[in-house]
Write an enzyme that holds these catalytic residues in place. Structure first.
Site, PDB file in Angstrom:
ATOM      1  N   ASP A  92     -10.498   2.151  -3.379  1.00 50.56           N
ATOM      2  CA  ASP A  92     -11.054   1.948  -2.037  1.00 50.56           C
ATOM      3  C   ASP A  92     -12.571   2.011  -2.065  1.00 50.56           C
ATOM      4  O   ASP A  92     -13.225   1.816  -1.044  1.00 50.56           O
ATOM      5  CB  ASP A  92     -10.513   3.014  -1.080  1.00 50.56           C
ATOM      6  CG  ASP A  92      -9.162   2.609  -0.511  1.00 50.56           C
ATOM      7  OD1 ASP A  92      -8.769   1.443  -0.695  1.00 50.56           O
ATOM      8  OD2 ASP A  92      -8.502   3.459   0.107  1.00 50.56           O
ATOM      9  N   ASP A 149       0.832  -1.207   0.000  1.00 53.24           N
ATOM     10  CA  ASP A 149       0.000   0.000   0.000  1.00 53.24           C
ATOM     11  C   ASP A 149       0.868   1.259   0.000  1.00 53.24           C
ATOM     12  O   ASP A 149       2.063   1.215   0.316  1.00 53.24           O
ATOM     13  CB  ASP A 149      -0.894  -0.042   1.257  1.00 53.24           C
ATOM     14  CG  ASP A 149      -2.179   0.747   1.095  1.00 53.24           C
ATOM     15  OD1 ASP A 149      -2.304   1.492   0.113  1.00 53.24           O
ATOM     16  OD2 ASP A 149      -3.057   0.621   1.976  1.00 53.24           O
TER      17      ASP A 149
END
Ligand code: DGJ
Length: 736
Positions: A551, A481
């Site tokens: 997301d 990430d």
């Protein structure tokens, strides 16, 4: 595929099966662009270079009023000797303050195969017979500077890759201010074309934008230190009539994950210059005598079959010749990720509960997301401290993994390697390891700072920490990430005159760390992520064959996000998960079936607490995982056809067809149901017209499916999806 050089006419011809790209060396040594488009035979194309007297276009070398670089199509334009359009290269000579460059043809070589780019990701080939590469050497004799333009054509792809390398042979340092990867001058007939690109934001990535080309400059860029959610390093020039299925489309995509610039400049003569490369904004690079600089690779694709044809060309190239490692071709496991299930609030028992339920549902991989390390209970701490949070996980990762593996699942782990929390042991020990400018405050994003990956000691530290964790437990999946963009860009180890090198050095350092880890752990499936899809680019795909797309896990939002992403990137790279309703990002309630159908990409999974599912939902999830296992090879390797755009209508549809056209999976989603809606048919693509296909126990002819279509069931509610599986059959056509 072939690259030919014809000395009598000084012209290079780069042919693929369907396209030609032609470049000519003029008598004075200037390199001009003659043509790129549908295949033409190798012949004199000099008529492209029409010379006539133009006012206010000066003439170099005393060549007379008709000769100006300002009005010629150039292959790698520079600033200072009569071309006023956007240059591909800019330098500054500190010794005398000069910014002039005058590049003339020096030499060329044609080789089989495709060399790699030093320190940078790029497309590659397994065998030399798959590609041919042309290197054109240009030189400025005064500066003693050499620029090498490299071009590769492929046997199986209508793509040309381009890049540029500069070699400084002079005796005093030179500052590089701009070195773009490619520049293409299109003739004036392209000015009524469109500029298409992908823009967006966090949880709203890669929306399609398309505007007519107009006089002046249209550009996209990133100044954020990452390719970004906001603009993808991609644009296309499209013929005005071009659509999904027809018309000429020229795609440009940069294999790079940092700041980029893509532009189209329509000049006074209505010619259009298209350029792509590292963003010259806040960039400079000192070239000491003898030093070199390599620009990233740009991948150029031409298609006459509209946007869909261009996308499939990118997909095939990237699936086979960009992604690497054993996971390139291997079916991806069905994942359950605990992020939306627990966020930071979990312990070993909770993880065990989710894993137990997941195993029963046919899920194959448990990925432990953010919060397992340091003392991280929320966003405020511990990035950089890659050791286990013992209060949450007293038995360590060994125990978590053992319990997961015992149930037949594999185990994956989240990292955010590029970041550091001010509240971390690492920061307390090394406060100068983050990007910063002395005397300025350090802006935080999500309460974190960016590690200075231009520094080898920083990379080495993170490498050692990650290596230790990855070796400590049976971890076969890593989610990598990156959750904030760069500010106060400066490095404690670079001298003042080199501070503008920091952002690019960071990206080179990032690639180096990715190379170390993917090499050290070849069996691990790496997934890229950057606050969802904030770094969905070919640079990352070279190291990691799939990327968490957004997301935003709402199935209806994902229609646009995934549709936009497929304009360039293959279905196999798109990571998509079924999440809970009401959806956490938009509050929408959609049926579980629709969420599953939409998430059926090359990298499918769940992002919810599966231990809380009721009996009916559990049955639906079991159906989904069982079906996914049957179709995942198809989803990984098949060709994607977009059938209906969510940007233009109330519905979205797409299908994936196997290379042999024996199998297909078709998905259709209606967003809002309409009263008394007319009967609609979904016309399919990419099938064998002469073949018969079994669809839901009926047999249909390929030509009927493509010309008439499948009847779309009347939508009984909002957000309803249908999925059809097709397989070639020898049974005869019949039924209703
Ligand atoms: C952003 C990612 O996109 C999410 O999936 C999740 O991993 C969080 N970061 C964790 O902080």
């Amino acid at each position: 595929m072939s690259i030919e050089y014809s000395p009598p006419i000084g012209t290079f011809f780069l042919h693929s099966a369907e396209t030609t790209y032609a470049v000519k060396v003029l008598a004075q040594g200037y390199l001009t662009h003659l043509y790129w488009g549908p295949k033409v035979s190798a012949q004199e194309l000099d008529f492209v270079l029409q010379l006539r007297d133009r006012a206010f276009s000066p003439n170099p070398d005393g060549l007379g009023r008709e000769f100006s670089l300002d009005t010629l199509p150039l292959e790698y334009p520079v600033y200072g000797n009569t071309d006023f359009r956007s240059p591909a290269l800019e330098v500054f000579q500190p010794e005398d303050g000069s910014r002039l460059v005058d590049l003339r043809f020096s030499d060329h070589r044609i080789t089989a195969g495709k060399p790699s780019l030093l320190g940078l990701p790029s497309t590659w080939v397994e065998n030399e017979s798959e590609a041919e590469t042309l290197i054109i050497g240009l030189e400025d004799s005064k500066l003693d500077l050499r620029v090498e333009l490299s071009y590769t054509t492929f046997t199986d792809h209508p793509a040309i890759t381009r890049s540029a390398r500069i070699v400084h042979r002079g005796t005093s340092p030179l500052t590089l201010r701009r070195l773009l990867s490619c520049s293409v001058d299109f003739p004036s007939s392209h000015t009524d074309w469109s500029f298409l690109h992908l823009f967006g934001a966090h949880v709203r990535e890669r929306e399609l934008a398309c505007t007519g080309l107009r006089p002046g400059v249209q550009s996209i860029e990133s100044r954020r230190g990452a390719s970004s959610h906001h603009h993808n390093p991609f644009f296309a020039l499209t013929e005005l009539e071009a659509n999904e299925n027809h018309g000429a489309v020229y795609g440009f995509n940069l294999v790079y994950s940092g700041n980029f610039l893509g532009l189209a400049e329509c000049d006074a003569d209505y010619g259009c210059r298209a350029q792509l490369g590292i963003n010259p904004f806040d960039f400079s690079w000192t070239l000491e005598p003898g030093a070199e600089f390599q620009a990233p690779e740009a991948v150029l694709v031409f298609s006459q079959e509209g946007l869909g044809g261009m996308s499939r060309a990118y997909h095939r190239l990237y699936r086979k010749n960009l992604c690497r490692g054993e996971w390139r071709d291997k079916p991806r496991p069905i994942v359950v990720n605990n992020w939306e299930a627990t966020y930071f609030d979990f312990n070993a028992e909770k993880l065990n509960e989710i894993a137990t339920a997941a195993a029963d549902l046919g899920i194959e991989m448990f990925v432990l997301d953010d919060g397992w390390f340091g003392h991280r209970d929320d966003e405020h701490s511990s990035l950089g401290d890659w050791f286990v949070h013992r209060k949450k996980l007293p038995g360590g990762l060994e125990d978590v993994a053992a319990r997961i593996l015992e149930k037949g699942l594999s185990f994956g782990l989240w990292f955010e390697p590029e970041m550091i929390s001010p509240d971390s042991e690492l920061y307390r020990a090394h406060p100068d390891w983050c990007l910063h400018v002395p005397g300025r405050s350090r802006s935080e994003g999500r309460h974190q700072l960016v590690l200075d990956f231009s520094r080898e000691d920083v990379r080495e530290n993170i490498y050692q920490q990650m290596k230790q964790i990855l070796a400590s437990a049976p971890i076969t999946y890593v989610k990598w990430d990156m959750n904030r963009n760069m500010t106060e860009i400066g490095s404690a180890i670079l001298e003042p005159g080199r501070q503008q090198e920091t952002a690019h050095r960071y990206i080179l350092g990032l690639y180096e760390l990715m190379e170390w880890l993917t090499r050290e752990f070849p069996h691990i499936l790496f997934e890229g992520c950057a606050g969802g899809g904030g770094r969905f680019d070919p640079g990352i795909l070279y190291y990691m064959p799939q990327i968490w797309t957004s997301d935003n896990t709402d199935a209806i939002s994902r229609l646009k996000i995934q549709y936009g992403t497929t304009v360039v990137y293959p279905w196999s790279a798109i990571s998509a998960h079924v999440s809970v309703v009401p959806n956490h990002q938009v509050g929408r309630v959609t049926p579980l079936k629709t969420r599953g159908d939409v998430a059926f990409t090359g990298a499918f999974g769940y992002e919810l607490d599966v231990s809380l599912l009721g009996p009916e939902d559990r049955e639906e999830v079991k159906r989904q995982t069982a079906l996914y296992k049957q179709v995942r090879e198809l989803l990984l390797h098949g060709d994607l056809y977009r059938l209906c755009s969510p940007f233009d209508s109330n519905e979205a549809a797409w299908m994936v067809v196997s290379a042999d056209r024996d199998e297909a999976l078709v998905t259709h989603v209606t967003m809002l149901s309409t009263p008394n809606a007319p009967q609609r048919f979904l016309r399919l693509k990419g099938l064998d017209a002469a073949a018969k296909y079994k669809v839901d126990n009926l047999v249909r002819q390929g030509d009927a499916l493509m010309n008439i279509g499948l009847p779309i069931p009347y939508p009984s509610a909002d957000f309803v999806s249908c999925q059809w599986r097709l397989s070639r059959t020898v049974e005869s056509v019949g039924g209703s």
